[in-house]
Scaffold this motif. Sequence first.
Motif: not given
Length: 266
Positions: A213-236
């Motif tokens: 649910c954090i990654i979202g479909r084809q990474g849509s959610k995690i990209n949104e969170i990256r864009q909104m927060s301006g942070a780099q996010i790596k998921i191991a």
Amino acid sequence: QSGARINISEGTCPERIVTITGPTDAIFKAFSMIALKFEEDINASMTNSTVTSKPPVTLRLVVPASQCGSLIGKGGSKIKEIRESTGAQVQVAGDMLPNSTERAVTISGTPDAIIQCVKQICVVMLESPPKGATIPYRPKPASAPIIFAGGQAFAIQGQYAIPHPDLTKLHQLAMQHPPFTPLGQTTPGFPGLDATTPTSSHELTIPNDLIGCIIGRQGSKINEIRQMSGAQIKIANATEGSAERQVTITGSPANISLAQYLINAR
């Protein structure tokens, strides 16, 4: 012009409720004028932007939960019929809106599709009136937490970080006057905002069954969170035998706190 009664709730909230009352034809007229107004706004905002695809007009309707069943229909048949015959996207929220017995119904599409869609929703609402008492949703005033990230101010509303233009303006003014020192800080300026701010890393562990649910479909959610927060996010990658995944957030303290907030909200 529409002949409908239109009431707009108090103005100190990030969201306001517009109530349209009248015979169905007056309501369609009002809705079509609102949908066209929204489309004008979209066109205006696109004139100077680099976005090529035009976003749809989106309206959120507030519907008593007791009427949502009829709107969805048996096994989703009614909502499917509305989607197919109007070409609009229709989504009924799973949860009720805070402190109310109402749910949000989001409709999006061309102004024409939206008007046809509202028409069909009105028909359903007339055919199956609400059961029992309805506790109406009242938006809360903006005492929402405010987060500054990437030179912008965001008001936190439930799961969303909503850009707050007035606070952003204030904030940018403050940034132009370095003597302004926030409490408890010896260096001028806001923490976590200018380019010289030290970046740091923060680790989170997230259960495997929630990572989707954090990654979202084809990474849509995690990209949104990256864009909104301006942070780099790596998921191991998932490690064998472990029920958790390691998430590393890197950025300024403000970026990290916004990313954490958005991840927790998801």
